[in-house]
Design a protein around this motif. Structure first.
Motif, short mmCIF file in Angstrom:
data_model
loop_
_atom_site.label_atom_id
_atom_site.label_comp_id
_atom_site.label_asym_id
_atom_site.label_seq_id
_atom_site.Cartn_x
_atom_site.Cartn_y
_atom_site.Cartn_z
N PRO A 100 58.01 -14.92 0.07
CA PRO A 100 57.22 -14.82 1.30
C PRO A 100 55.76 -14.44 1.06
N LEU A 101 55.53 -13.51 0.13
CA LEU A 101 54.15 -13.08 -0.12
C LEU A 101 53.30 -14.23 -0.63
N ALA A 102 53.85 -15.04 -1.53
CA ALA A 102 53.13 -16.21 -2.04
C ALA A 102 52.83 -17.19 -0.91
N LEU A 103 53.77 -17.37 0.00
CA LEU A 103 53.56 -18.28 1.13
C LEU A 103 52.47 -17.76 2.05
N MET A 104 52.46 -16.46 2.30
CA MET A 104 51.44 -15.89 3.18
C MET A 104 50.05 -15.98 2.57
N ILE A 105 49.95 -15.69 1.27
CA ILE A 105 48.65 -15.80 0.59
C ILE A 105 48.17 -17.24 0.61
N THR A 106 49.08 -18.18 0.38
CA THR A 106 48.72 -19.61 0.42
C THR A 106 48.24 -20.00 1.81
N THR A 107 48.92 -19.49 2.84
CA THR A 107 48.51 -19.78 4.22
C THR A 107 47.09 -19.30 4.49
N LEU A 108 46.76 -18.10 4.01
CA LEU A 108 45.41 -17.56 4.19
C LEU A 108 44.37 -18.38 3.44
N LEU A 109 44.71 -18.80 2.22
CA LEU A 109 43.78 -19.61 1.43
C LEU A 109 43.54 -20.97 2.09
N VAL A 110 44.62 -21.56 2.60
CA VAL A 110 44.49 -22.84 3.30
C VAL A 110 43.63 -22.67 4.55
N GLN A 111 43.86 -21.56 5.27
CA GLN A 111 43.06 -21.28 6.46
C GLN A 111 41.57 -21.23 6.14
N VAL A 112 41.22 -20.50 5.07
CA VAL A 112 39.81 -20.35 4.70
C VAL A 112 39.21 -21.69 4.31
N LYS A 113 39.97 -22.49 3.55
CA LYS A 113 39.47 -23.80 3.10
C LYS A 113 39.29 -24.75 4.28
N THR A 209 31.93 -23.01 16.20
CA THR A 209 32.57 -21.96 15.40
C THR A 209 33.82 -21.43 16.10
N HIS A 210 33.72 -21.19 17.39
CA HIS A 210 34.86 -20.60 18.12
C HIS A 210 36.02 -21.59 18.25
N VAL A 211 35.72 -22.86 18.43
CA VAL A 211 36.79 -23.85 18.46
C VAL A 211 37.47 -23.95 17.09
N SER A 212 36.66 -23.87 16.04
CA SER A 212 37.21 -23.89 14.67
C SER A 212 38.14 -22.69 14.46
N LEU A 213 37.73 -21.53 14.95
CA LEU A 213 38.57 -20.33 14.83
C LEU A 213 39.88 -20.51 15.61
N LEU A 214 39.78 -21.12 16.78
CA LEU A 214 40.97 -21.35 17.60
C LEU A 214 41.95 -22.27 16.87
N ILE A 215 41.42 -23.33 16.26
CA ILE A 215 42.26 -24.30 15.57
C ILE A 215 42.87 -23.72 14.31
N VAL A 216 42.08 -23.01 13.54
CA VAL A 216 42.49 -22.60 12.19
C VAL A 216 43.13 -21.21 12.16
N VAL A 217 42.42 -20.19 12.65
CA VAL A 217 42.91 -18.81 12.50
C VAL A 217 44.15 -18.57 13.37
N THR A 218 44.09 -18.99 14.61
CA THR A 218 45.23 -18.77 15.51
C THR A 218 46.49 -19.43 14.96
N GLN A 219 46.33 -20.66 14.46
CA GLN A 219 47.50 -21.38 13.96
C GLN A 219 48.06 -20.75 12.69
N SER A 220 47.19 -20.30 11.80
CA SER A 220 47.68 -19.66 10.56
C SER A 220 48.39 -18.34 10.89
N TYR A 221 47.91 -17.66 11.92
CA TYR A 221 48.58 -16.43 12.37
C TYR A 221 49.99 -16.75 12.87
N LEU A 222 50.11 -17.85 13.61
CA LEU A 222 51.43 -18.26 14.11
C LEU A 222 52.34 -18.69 12.97
N ILE A 223 51.77 -19.33 11.95
CA ILE A 223 52.57 -19.73 10.78
C ILE A 223 53.19 -18.51 10.11
#
Length: 442
Positions: A100-113, A209-223
């Motif tokens: 799980p930790l590896a998956l969460m770190i990967t999710t964060l890295l994908v989010q940033v990219k 910027t805010h639409v990008s945050l909505l698309i990326v950050v919110t979804q990675s949080y849900l993941i």
């Protein structure tokens, strides 16, 4: 004479109409646009922007390029996409093995990219005007939104532990206030960075910027929320999207004749339907296999006794085989099936019917800026966002599905809320529980 007067009247009408048209044109041209640079959309910058952004589907490693130079472009692209698809699938399997930790770190890295790829398009436009702070503000808002969302997540799942550490208790109690304060700092920073003559451009990019945050950050949080419900709720939906993407490409490549949607000319009805059937069958089989392993089905919980995260549990109803009676052509037959398999059909239908619209949305976005890909990180595929455009939509659906049909109240979340109450309120709850449990035991 009458004929002359009639022609003169017609000429006067024509001249008046021409004058009115000219006046309207002048009024339109003077409407709030102060300079050529402020016209929206900026067609004059789009082609230059497309040249500056890297394109992954056109990028081929030199070794592959020389090995495949004799193949037609169509088959060359097929081979390159196939090779890097298998590389990504193997990489995904390794990350799952990492836990799980590896998956969460990967999710964060994908989010940033993904965020970086979307913001880079805006930055190309912004840099042309030489305006300050856009990139810095975008990354600041990314950090702020991550602090808010993941702070909420930590409070939900680890609140009981965090509340016992005195200096962390303040962060839990006032988490939302601190998050709001951080956002306000960014908001004030943006207002102070406004430059006269470019207000429209700057507010457009603020919204960007805010639409990008909505698309990326919110979804990675849900993941990550889905991961905590059990790895199966993450692995199965992600694999369905991958399966649908791959099989739609295969069916479209070999059998595609009928265009599906103008936004994405290479998509065909044959690929869409073939990918859909393949995804449903794959979802049923893959879900049945994963249901046999505790590693995939148990929710991730913090154990106070062990002082660490655990993934051991007694399988719930969803992951315990149930007997179902089926009648087909008058012949009755009983089957032992995991209830989760029935839920997997709903997930696979969404991933094959609605999921592709995430890709169509991304295609429309790219077409607006005349670019082929969001980046060039993955040869034959494009950027990370090109591969995860459908995943984000799927993550939201899975989270809503779990909340609506699966999730039950969490004891750890309830304890966190109780610890935040005043002592007299906690005592009141204790007495109520004591009386209730006493009645049940007696």
């Amino acid at each position: 004479m009458a004929e002359v007067r009639r022609r003169k009247a017609e000429n006067d009408v024509d001249e008046a109409a021409a004058a009115l048209t000219a006046a309207n044109s002048a009024a339109d041209s003077s409407d709030h646009v102060d300079s050529e640079e402020e016209k929206i959309p900026e067609e004059k910058f789009v082609e230059e922007l497309a040249k500056n952004l890297p394109q992954g589907t056109d990028k081929t490693p030199e070794i592959l390029d020389s090995a495949l130079k004799d193949l037609p472009d169509r088959w060359k692209n097929w081979v390159i996409r196939g090779i890097f698809t298998w590389i990504m699938i193997c990489g995904f399997a390794l990350i799952i093995y990492g836990g799980p930790l590896a998956l969460m770190i990967t999710t964060l890295l994908v989010q940033v990219k993904c965020f970086q790829e979307i913001i880079s398009i805006g930055y190309q436009v912004y840099r042309i005007h030489g305006l300050p702070w856009f990139r810095s503000l975008s990354w600041y808002f990314l950090l702020t939104s991550n602090y808010f969302f993941y702070g909420e997540h930590l409070v939900d799942y680890f609140g009981v532990v965090i509340n016992r550490v005195e200096y962390l208790k303040f962060l839990v109690t006032y988490h939302r206030f601190l998050s709001f304060a951080l956002y306000i700092v960014g908001f004030v920073w943006f207002v102070l960075s406004l430059v006269k003559k470019y207000y429209i451009k700057q507010f457009s990019l603020f919204a960007w910027t805010h639409v990008s945050l909505l698309i990326v950050v919110t979804q990675s949080y849900l993941i990550i929320q889905n991961i905590f419900e059990g790895l199966i709720w993450f692995i199965v939906p992600v694999s369905m999207i991958v399966c649908n993407d791959v099989m739609a490409y295969v069916f479209g490549f070999f059998f595609g004749r009928t265009p599906l949607i103008k936004l994405s000319p290479k998509k065909t009805w044959e690929g869409f339907i073939g990918g859909g059937f393949a995804t449903v069958l794959f979802g049923i089989l893959f879900s049945y296999i994963l249901c046999n392993y505790q590693y995939f089905i148990c929710p991730i919980q913090y154990s106070e006794e062990l002082g660490r995260m655990t993934m051991s549990c007694v399988p719930s109803y969803l992951f315990t085989p149930q007997e179902y009676s089926l009648k087909l052509f008058g012949i009755g037959k009983s089957l032992n099936i995991y209830p989760f398999v029935w839920h997997s059909i709903s997930l696979s239908l969404f991933s094959s019917i609605i999921g592709p619209f995430g890709g169509f949305f991304a295609s429309g976005f790219k077409r607006a800026f005349k670019i082929k890909d969001f980046g060039d990180m993955i040869p034959g595929h494009g950027g990370i966002m090109d591969r995860f455009d459908c995943q984000f939509l799927m993550a939201t659906f899975v989270n809503v599905y779990i909340s609506s049909f699966i999730r039950t109240p969490s004891p750890s979340k309830l304890l966190t809320q109780i610890y935040n109450l005043k002592p007299d309120q906690q005592y009141q709850i204790y007495q109520s529980l004591k009386d209730s449990l006493g009645d049940m035991l007696n």
